[in-house]
Design a protein around this motif. Structure first.
Motif, mmCIF file in Angstrom:
data_model
loop_
_atom_site.group_PDB
_atom_site.id
_atom_site.type_symbol
_atom_site.label_atom_id
_atom_site.label_comp_id
_atom_site.label_asym_id
_atom_site.label_seq_id
_atom_site.Cartn_x
_atom_site.Cartn_y
_atom_site.Cartn_z
ATOM 1 N N MET A 38 0.819 -1.295 -0.032
ATOM 2 C CA MET A 38 0.031 -0.084 0.123
ATOM 3 C C MET A 38 0.970 1.145 0.027
ATOM 4 S SD MET A 38 -2.783 1.254 2.841
ATOM 5 C CE MET A 38 -3.970 -0.123 2.558
ATOM 6 N N VAL A 39 0.427 2.161 -0.918
ATOM 7 C CA VAL A 39 1.394 3.337 -0.672
ATOM 8 C C VAL A 39 0.964 4.392 0.428
ATOM 9 C CG1 VAL A 39 1.810 5.738 -2.350
ATOM 10 C CG2 VAL A 39 1.256 3.561 -3.377
ATOM 11 N N ALA A 40 1.715 4.602 1.155
ATOM 12 C CA ALA A 40 1.544 5.649 2.228
ATOM 13 C C ALA A 40 2.536 6.596 2.254
ATOM 14 C CB ALA A 40 1.654 4.795 3.443
ATOM 15 N N SER A 41 2.113 7.889 2.604
ATOM 16 C CA SER A 41 2.894 9.044 2.453
ATOM 17 C C SER A 41 2.155 10.065 3.463
ATOM 18 C CB SER A 41 2.922 9.575 0.913
ATOM 19 O OG SER A 41 3.542 10.760 1.015
ATOM 20 N N VAL A 42 3.103 10.784 4.171
ATOM 21 C CA VAL A 42 2.564 11.591 4.936
ATOM 22 C C VAL A 42 1.891 12.933 4.378
ATOM 23 C CG1 VAL A 42 4.217 11.333 7.024
ATOM 24 C CG2 VAL A 42 4.896 12.557 5.172
ATOM 25 N N THR A 43 2.296 13.247 2.950
ATOM 26 C CA THR A 43 1.585 14.568 2.331
ATOM 27 C C THR A 43 0.344 14.181 1.719
ATOM 28 O OG1 THR A 43 3.202 14.386 0.624
ATOM 29 C CG2 THR A 43 3.852 15.784 2.431
ATOM 30 N N SER A 44 0.034 12.922 1.498
ATOM 31 C CA SER A 44 -1.204 12.464 0.735
ATOM 32 C C SER A 44 -2.610 12.763 1.585
ATOM 33 C CB SER A 44 -0.973 10.842 0.370
ATOM 34 O OG SER A 44 -1.729 10.226 1.441
ATOM 35 N N PHE A 45 -3.538 13.218 0.825
ATOM 36 C CA PHE A 45 -4.755 13.834 1.164
ATOM 37 C C PHE A 45 -5.256 12.697 2.410
ATOM 38 C CE2 PHE A 45 -9.217 15.170 1.344
ATOM 39 C CZ PHE A 45 -9.029 16.343 1.605
ATOM 40 N N GLY A 46 -5.669 11.568 2.086
ATOM 41 C CA GLY A 46 -6.218 10.725 2.854
ATOM 42 C C GLY A 46 -5.283 9.685 3.453
ATOM 43 N N ARG A 47 -3.874 10.049 3.803
ATOM 44 C CA ARG A 47 -2.752 9.244 4.119
ATOM 45 C C ARG A 47 -2.416 7.847 3.663
ATOM 46 N NH1 ARG A 47 -1.528 13.365 5.996
ATOM 47 N NH2 ARG A 47 -1.345 13.795 8.226
ATOM 48 N N ASN A 48 -3.231 7.367 2.586
ATOM 49 C CA ASN A 48 -2.874 6.401 1.697
ATOM 50 C C ASN A 48 -3.477 6.421 0.223
ATOM 51 O OD1 ASN A 48 -5.155 4.448 1.169
ATOM 52 N ND2 ASN A 48 -5.261 4.698 3.593
ATOM 53 N N GLY A 49 -2.910 5.775 -0.629
ATOM 54 C CA GLY A 49 -3.170 5.909 -1.927
ATOM 55 C C GLY A 49 -4.688 5.351 -2.304
ATOM 56 N N LEU A 50 -5.091 4.486 -1.622
ATOM 57 C CA LEU A 50 -6.488 3.840 -1.944
ATOM 58 C C LEU A 50 -7.474 4.992 -1.536
ATOM 59 C CD1 LEU A 50 -7.784 1.412 -3.342
ATOM 60 C CD2 LEU A 50 -7.954 0.518 -1.083
ATOM 61 N N SER A 51 -7.212 5.548 -0.395
ATOM 62 C CA SER A 51 -8.308 6.709 -0.070
ATOM 63 C C SER A 51 -8.117 7.748 -0.942
ATOM 64 C CB SER A 51 -8.190 6.689 1.507
ATOM 65 O OG SER A 51 -7.437 7.783 1.730
ATOM 66 N N ASP A 52 -6.949 8.035 -1.279
ATOM 67 C CA ASP A 52 -6.969 9.320 -2.229
ATOM 68 C C ASP A 52 -7.888 8.895 -3.392
ATOM 69 O OD1 ASP A 52 -5.455 10.746 -0.417
ATOM 70 O OD2 ASP A 52 -3.674 10.976 -1.952
ATOM 71 N N TRP A 53 -7.398 7.729 -4.091
ATOM 72 C CA TRP A 53 -8.019 7.206 -5.150
ATOM 73 C C TRP A 53 -9.491 7.348 -5.265
ATOM 74 C CZ3 TRP A 53 -11.434 3.283 -6.572
ATOM 75 C CH2 TRP A 53 -11.406 3.032 -8.154
ATOM 76 N N ILE A 54 -10.403 6.986 -4.016
ATOM 77 C CA ILE A 54 -11.553 7.050 -3.901
ATOM 78 C C ILE A 54 -12.024 8.302 -3.908
ATOM 79 C CG2 ILE A 54 -11.912 6.318 -1.408
ATOM 80 C CD1 ILE A 54 -13.755 4.480 -4.042
ATOM 81 N N ILE A 55 -11.489 9.250 -2.811
ATOM 82 C CA ILE A 55 -12.013 10.361 -2.803
ATOM 83 C C ILE A 55 -11.657 11.284 -4.132
ATOM 84 C CG2 ILE A 55 -10.682 12.788 -1.856
ATOM 85 C CD1 ILE A 55 -9.960 11.102 0.423
ATOM 86 N N GLN A 56 -10.869 11.070 -4.893
ATOM 87 C CA GLN A 56 -10.591 11.462 -6.276
ATOM 88 C C GLN A 56 -12.020 11.220 -7.210
ATOM 89 O OE1 GLN A 56 -8.670 13.697 -6.805
ATOM 90 N NE2 GLN A 56 -7.688 13.796 -8.649
ATOM 91 N N ARG A 57 -12.403 10.231 -7.183
ATOM 92 C CA ARG A 57 -13.676 9.564 -7.802
ATOM 93 C C ARG A 57 -14.748 10.316 -7.197
ATOM 94 N NH1 ARG A 57 -9.020 7.781 -9.245
ATOM 95 N NH2 ARG A 57 -9.057 6.557 -11.194
ATOM 96 N N PHE A 58 -15.027 10.092 -5.757
ATOM 97 C CA PHE A 58 -16.270 10.986 -5.436
ATOM 98 C C PHE A 58 -16.365 12.367 -5.748
ATOM 99 C CE2 PHE A 58 -16.665 7.273 -2.201
ATOM 100 C CZ PHE A 58 -18.024 6.818 -2.866
ATOM 101 N N THR A 59 -15.167 12.774 -5.591
ATOM 102 C CA THR A 59 -15.255 14.463 -5.869
ATOM 103 C C THR A 59 -15.382 14.749 -7.446
ATOM 104 O OG1 THR A 59 -12.894 14.560 -5.744
ATOM 105 C CG2 THR A 59 -13.952 15.205 -3.694
ATOM 106 N N ALA A 60 -15.190 13.895 -8.111
ATOM 107 C CA ALA A 60 -14.965 14.028 -9.621
ATOM 108 C C ALA A 60 -16.571 13.934 -9.939
ATOM 109 C CB ALA A 60 -14.286 12.945 -10.328
ATOM 110 N N VAL A 61 -17.137 13.126 -9.489
ATOM 111 C CA VAL A 61 -18.768 12.957 -9.753
ATOM 112 C C VAL A 61 -19.394 14.178 -9.448
ATOM 113 C CG1 VAL A 61 -20.899 11.648 -9.353
ATOM 114 C CG2 VAL A 61 -18.560 10.470 -9.641
#
Lengths: 114, 124
Positions: free
Chosen positions: A1-24
């Protein structure tokens, strides 16, 4: 799992889902606003300010505004981590667009309720 | 970190496939929208400030440069929207093959060009 301190949702998967929900949400808002403007070519101030005075439109607009903040953060974060190899440059840029996005949100709230 | 891998990627030697080009355009238009948003927000602010502000915003819109900027931002928005919808469709598992990716990229380009031209007609 991609984890980074500066990512929005703290991990790649939650960033991915946030990107989709906000896109809709943003797609719906874009289509609505463009449709409204196309449908009302002789728009008056009363109509326009009346639209943004109604609660439903304010909820929709604030939602879109917050979605822009999250969506743009994830997008710009992805782009900056891909192309900016220098940590100092990348973190400076991320701090910069973080502040700009925050300013957009505050400005938007001021427009809606000012 | 020690990096002993050879770095010899000469990007000018690559021919990018169409889906790679539509992907980079999606990124570029995303960055454009981050910048372009300031114009849309300014227009919204002015148009909602007062009756007079609304008239000012309308008058601004008669300026050719303003029209061009708005068309630019709207074009970036339309492309980003179309490419984004393609992304969501691919997330559902549609068009994930090499041929599907190529076709999806072609549809993205054709559809967004049509919409961008229509937006230009609408604005002028």
């Amino acid at each position: 799992m991609v984890a980074s301190v500066t990512s929005f949702g703290r991990n790649g998967l939650s960033d991915w889902i946030i990107q989709r929900f906000t896109a809709v949400v943003l797609a719906a808002y874009t289509v609505f606003i463009l449709g409204y403007l196309i449908y009302n070519p002789e728009l008056t101030y009363e109509q326009w300010s009346g639209l943004f005075a109604c609660t439903a439109m304010r909820i929709f607009s604030l939602l879109a505004l917050l979605c822009i903040g999250a969506h743009a953060w994830v997008g710009l974060w992805t782009v900056s981590t891909d192309y900016m190899r220098s940590t100092a440059v990348r973190l400076s840029f991320q701090a910069f667009f973080g502040v700009v996005l925050f300013a957009y949100v505050v400005w938007g709230i001021q427009i809606l309720w000012g | 970190m020690e990096n002993k891998r050879p770095v010899n990627l000469d990007l000018t030697q690559f021919k990018f496939p169409l889906p790679a080009l539509t992907s980079i355009a999606h990124r570029i238009t995303g960055v454009m929208l981050f910048v372009g948003l300031v114009f849309l927000m300014y227009g919204l602010d002015l148009s909602l400030s007062s009756e007079q502000g609304f008239a000012e915003a309308k008058a601004l819109f008669d300026n050719a440069l303003v029209k061009f900027i708005i068309w630019g931002v709207v074009s970036a928005l339309l492309y980003h929207l179309v490419a984004g919808v393609k992304h969501l469709i691919m997330d559902l598992g549609v068009g994930e093959t090499i041929e599907g990716g190529e076709l999806g990229a072609q549809i993205t380009i054709v559809l967004s060009v049509v919409l961008i031209v229509l937006a230009g007609v609408w604005i002028w």
